[in-house]
Scaffold this motif. Structure first.
Motif, PDB file in Angstrom:
ATOM      1  N   VAL A 297      -1.053  -6.980  14.203  1.00  0.00           N
ATOM      2  CA  VAL A 297      -2.124  -5.988  14.158  1.00  0.00           C
ATOM      3  C   VAL A 297      -2.296  -5.581  12.694  1.00  0.00           C
ATOM      4  O   VAL A 297      -1.311  -5.299  12.010  1.00  0.00           O
ATOM      5  N   PHE A 298      -3.532  -5.555  12.213  1.00  0.00           N
ATOM      6  CA  PHE A 298      -3.775  -5.208  10.816  1.00  0.00           C
ATOM      7  C   PHE A 298      -4.945  -4.234  10.709  1.00  0.00           C
ATOM      8  O   PHE A 298      -5.870  -4.246  11.530  1.00  0.00           O
ATOM      9  N   LEU A 299      -4.876  -3.390   9.711  1.00  0.00           N
ATOM     10  CA  LEU A 299      -5.943  -2.437   9.459  1.00  0.00           C
ATOM     11  C   LEU A 299      -7.148  -3.189   8.905  1.00  0.00           C
ATOM     12  O   LEU A 299      -7.014  -3.937   7.934  1.00  0.00           O
ATOM     13  N   LEU A 300      -8.295  -3.016   9.524  1.00  0.00           N
ATOM     14  CA  LEU A 300      -9.486  -3.737   9.077  1.00  0.00           C
ATOM     15  C   LEU A 300      -9.826  -3.344   7.641  1.00  0.00           C
ATOM     16  O   LEU A 300      -9.772  -2.162   7.272  1.00  0.00           O
ATOM     17  N   PRO A 301     -10.156  -4.327   6.804  1.00  0.00           N
ATOM     18  CA  PRO A 301     -10.201  -4.097   5.351  1.00  0.00           C
ATOM     19  C   PRO A 301     -11.314  -3.191   4.859  1.00  0.00           C
ATOM     20  O   PRO A 301     -11.250  -2.726   3.720  1.00  0.00           O
ATOM     21  N   GLU A 302     -12.345  -2.929   5.668  1.00  0.00           N
ATOM     22  CA  GLU A 302     -13.427  -2.072   5.168  1.00  0.00           C
ATOM     23  C   GLU A 302     -13.031  -0.595   5.113  1.00  0.00           C
ATOM     24  O   GLU A 302     -13.782   0.232   4.583  1.00  0.00           O
ATOM     25  N   GLN A 303     -11.869  -0.250   5.645  1.00  0.00           N
ATOM     26  CA  GLN A 303     -11.430   1.142   5.648  1.00  0.00           C
ATOM     27  C   GLN A 303     -10.615   1.452   4.400  1.00  0.00           C
ATOM     28  O   GLN A 303      -9.739   0.670   4.014  1.00  0.00           O
TER      29      GLN A 303
ATOM     30  N   LEU B 172      -7.849   2.618   1.927  1.00  0.00           N
ATOM     31  CA  LEU B 172      -6.414   2.858   2.006  1.00  0.00           C
ATOM     32  C   LEU B 172      -5.958   3.603   0.761  1.00  0.00           C
ATOM     33  O   LEU B 172      -6.492   3.402  -0.329  1.00  0.00           O
ATOM     34  N   ASP B 173      -4.961   4.446   0.923  1.00  0.00           N
ATOM     35  CA  ASP B 173      -4.307   5.067  -0.218  1.00  0.00           C
ATOM     36  C   ASP B 173      -2.829   5.258   0.118  1.00  0.00           C
ATOM     37  O   ASP B 173      -2.383   4.938   1.224  1.00  0.00           O
ATOM     38  N   ASP B 174      -2.071   5.781  -0.844  1.00  0.00           N
ATOM     39  CA  ASP B 174      -0.631   5.873  -0.619  1.00  0.00           C
ATOM     40  C   ASP B 174      -0.272   6.874   0.479  1.00  0.00           C
ATOM     41  O   ASP B 174       0.727   6.702   1.185  1.00  0.00           O
ATOM     42  N   THR B 175      -1.095   7.909   0.675  1.00  0.00           N
ATOM     43  CA  THR B 175      -0.814   8.888   1.719  1.00  0.00           C
ATOM     44  C   THR B 175      -0.951   8.267   3.106  1.00  0.00           C
ATOM     45  O   THR B 175      -0.091   8.458   3.985  1.00  0.00           O
ATOM     46  N   LEU B 176      -2.022   7.507   3.322  1.00  0.00           N
ATOM     47  CA  LEU B 176      -2.204   6.834   4.610  1.00  0.00           C
ATOM     48  C   LEU B 176      -1.118   5.787   4.825  1.00  0.00           C
ATOM     49  O   LEU B 176      -0.570   5.654   5.926  1.00  0.00           O
ATOM     50  N   TYR B 177      -0.800   5.043   3.782  1.00  0.00           N
ATOM     51  CA  TYR B 177       0.247   4.016   3.889  1.00  0.00           C
ATOM     52  C   TYR B 177       1.582   4.656   4.264  1.00  0.00           C
ATOM     53  O   TYR B 177       2.330   4.119   5.099  1.00  0.00           O
TER      54      TYR B 177
ATOM     55  N   LEU C  69       1.498   5.199   7.876  1.00  0.00           N
ATOM     56  CA  LEU C  69       1.598   3.950   8.637  1.00  0.00           C
ATOM     57  C   LEU C  69       3.012   3.371   8.610  1.00  0.00           C
ATOM     58  O   LEU C  69       3.444   2.730   9.575  1.00  0.00           O
ATOM     59  N   LEU C  70       3.736   3.579   7.515  1.00  0.00           N
ATOM     60  CA  LEU C  70       5.122   3.130   7.472  1.00  0.00           C
ATOM     61  C   LEU C  70       5.945   3.744   8.603  1.00  0.00           C
ATOM     62  O   LEU C  70       6.871   3.110   9.123  1.00  0.00           O
ATOM     63  N   LYS C  71       5.597   4.955   9.001  1.00  0.00           N
ATOM     64  CA  LYS C  71       6.323   5.627  10.085  1.00  0.00           C
ATOM     65  C   LYS C  71       6.085   4.972  11.437  1.00  0.00           C
ATOM     66  O   LYS C  71       6.797   5.248  12.390  1.00  0.00           O
ATOM     67  N   PHE C  72       5.066   4.093  11.509  1.00  0.00           N
ATOM     68  CA  PHE C  72       4.718   3.446  12.774  1.00  0.00           C
ATOM     69  C   PHE C  72       4.911   1.923  12.701  1.00  0.00           C
ATOM     70  O   PHE C  72       4.162   1.168  13.308  1.00  0.00           O
ATOM     71  N   ASN C  73       5.908   1.500  11.905  1.00  0.00           N
ATOM     72  CA  ASN C  73       6.342   0.101  11.898  1.00  0.00           C
ATOM     73  C   ASN C  73       5.435  -0.822  11.082  1.00  0.00           C
ATOM     74  O   ASN C  73       5.517  -2.039  11.203  1.00  0.00           O
TER      75      ASN C  73
ATOM     76  N   GLU D 263      -3.236  -6.441  -0.231  1.00  0.00           N
ATOM     77  CA  GLU D 263      -4.035  -5.220  -0.067  1.00  0.00           C
ATOM     78  C   GLU D 263      -4.050  -4.734   1.383  1.00  0.00           C
ATOM     79  O   GLU D 263      -4.576  -3.660   1.662  1.00  0.00           O
ATOM     80  N   GLN D 264      -3.481  -5.512   2.301  1.00  0.00           N
ATOM     81  CA  GLN D 264      -3.545  -5.173   3.717  1.00  0.00           C
ATOM     82  C   GLN D 264      -2.228  -4.608   4.222  1.00  0.00           C
ATOM     83  O   GLN D 264      -1.162  -4.827   3.628  1.00  0.00           O
ATOM     84  N   VAL D 265      -2.310  -3.867   5.343  1.00  0.00           N
ATOM     85  CA  VAL D 265      -1.112  -3.417   6.043  1.00  0.00           C
ATOM     86  C   VAL D 265      -1.150  -3.975   7.462  1.00  0.00           C
ATOM     87  O   VAL D 265      -2.223  -4.157   8.048  1.00  0.00           O
ATOM     88  N   TYR D 266       0.028  -4.240   8.012  1.00  0.00           N
ATOM     89  CA  TYR D 266       0.119  -4.910   9.304  1.00  0.00           C
ATOM     90  C   TYR D 266       1.371  -4.463  10.028  1.00  0.00           C
ATOM     91  O   TYR D 266       2.296  -3.880   9.446  1.00  0.00           O
ATOM     92  N   THR D 267       1.422  -4.764  11.333  1.00  0.00           N
ATOM     93  CA  THR D 267       2.626  -4.576  12.125  1.00  0.00           C
ATOM     94  C   THR D 267       2.681  -5.671  13.182  1.00  0.00           C
ATOM     95  O   THR D 267       1.631  -6.118  13.674  1.00  0.00           O
ATOM     96  N   PRO D 268       3.864  -6.175  13.520  1.00  0.00           N
ATOM     97  CA  PRO D 268       3.965  -7.185  14.575  1.00  0.00           C
ATOM     98  C   PRO D 268       3.486  -6.641  15.915  1.00  0.00           C
ATOM     99  O   PRO D 268       3.748  -5.496  16.274  1.00  0.00           O
ATOM    100  N   HIS D 269       2.771  -7.486  16.648  1.00  0.00           N
ATOM    101  CA  HIS D 269       2.315  -7.131  18.005  1.00  0.00           C
ATOM    102  C   HIS D 269       2.340  -8.421  18.828  1.00  0.00           C
ATOM    103  O   HIS D 269       1.313  -8.958  19.220  1.00  0.00           O
TER     104      HIS D 269
END
Length: 233
Positions: A25-31, A33-38, A41-45, A51-57
């Motif tokens: 699962v990855f955050l769609l790139p048009e949104q 991102l900054d360090d606060t949101l990241y 998101l780190l708290k949720f795996n 430039e992208q963030v993801y989590t296994p699903h």
């Protein structure tokens, strides 16, 4: 956290468990991102890749468990203390600095060729390293390990206001007996404590993957399991 939109990759063979199929699962790139949101998101795996963030699903597997350590609670084991003393006696030291401005690719390429010739990152390419080092919305740093005056290991580190997240470590293969990956975590815990960070994230732990077994030795630690953080050690 405001409403976010995510995508799902097609299934592919897992790099760590060959009998499993991997999906992300990855955050769609048009949104934006900054360090606060990241940090949230780190708290949720989640993790960062370029430039992208993801989590296994993954459809039939939940083996990837994010690991984090509170630097105020961590106590090095006897073997970890011995390793620190061994490195100090050999003239080992480290710095943590901004990622920009240096060429680490020769060291990275040598590491991939010697340590991961059977993995998904072989053959090495500059774009692989650039994707880890460069991120327009995040402060990326490097922990550099030296033996005497020679650079022998580099760890790419994401920084937010409250946490460090270790992204990737590569080192001279002939220095393996000093366990630079383990030293990197020990050094980052020292820096995390000095800079009053709440957590050091170590990425994913997969119990059945021998390459990740070293992370379990850092205790106490927390793991993200079935949507919640659980304490170990």
């Amino acid at each position: 956290m405001h409403e976010l939109r995510f995508g799902l990759t097609a299934p592919s063979q897992c790099n760590y468990l060959p009998l499993q199929q991997e999906q992300l699962v990855f955050l769609l790139p048009e949104q934006p991102l900054d360090d606060t949101l990241y940090q949230q998101l780190l708290k949720f795996n989640f993790r960062r890749s370029g430039e992208q963030v993801y989590t296994p699903h993954c459809p039939a597997c939940r083996a990837c468990e994010s690991v984090r350590i509170n630097p105020r609670d961590f106590k090095p084991s006897r073997s970890q203390r011995r390793l620190l003393h061994k490195a100090t006696r050999a003239g080992w030291h480290y710095t943590l600095e901004q990622a920009a401005g240096s060429d680490y690719y020769p060291l990275f390429a040598e590491y991939i060729r010697h340590k991961h010739a059977d993995g998904s990152m072989f053959p090495p390419a500059p774009e692989q390293l650039d994707g880890m080092l460069n991120c327009t919305w995040l402060n990326v740093k490097v922990l550099k390990q030296y033996q005497q005056q020679e650079l022998v290991a580099v760890t790419i580190v994401d920084e937010t206001a409250e946490v460090f997240s270790a992204v990737y470590t590569f080192f001279q293969p002939e220095c393996s007996h000093y366990s630079p990956g383990i030293l990197a975590i020990l050094y980052l815990l020292q820096v995390s404590l000095a800079q009053h960070k709440n957590w050091l994230y170590l990425g994913y732990q997969i119990d059945s993957c021998q390459k990740m077994a070293y992370k379990a030795a850092f205790k106490p630690q927390q793991r993200f399991i079935q949507g919640q953080w659980h304490s170990f050690g």
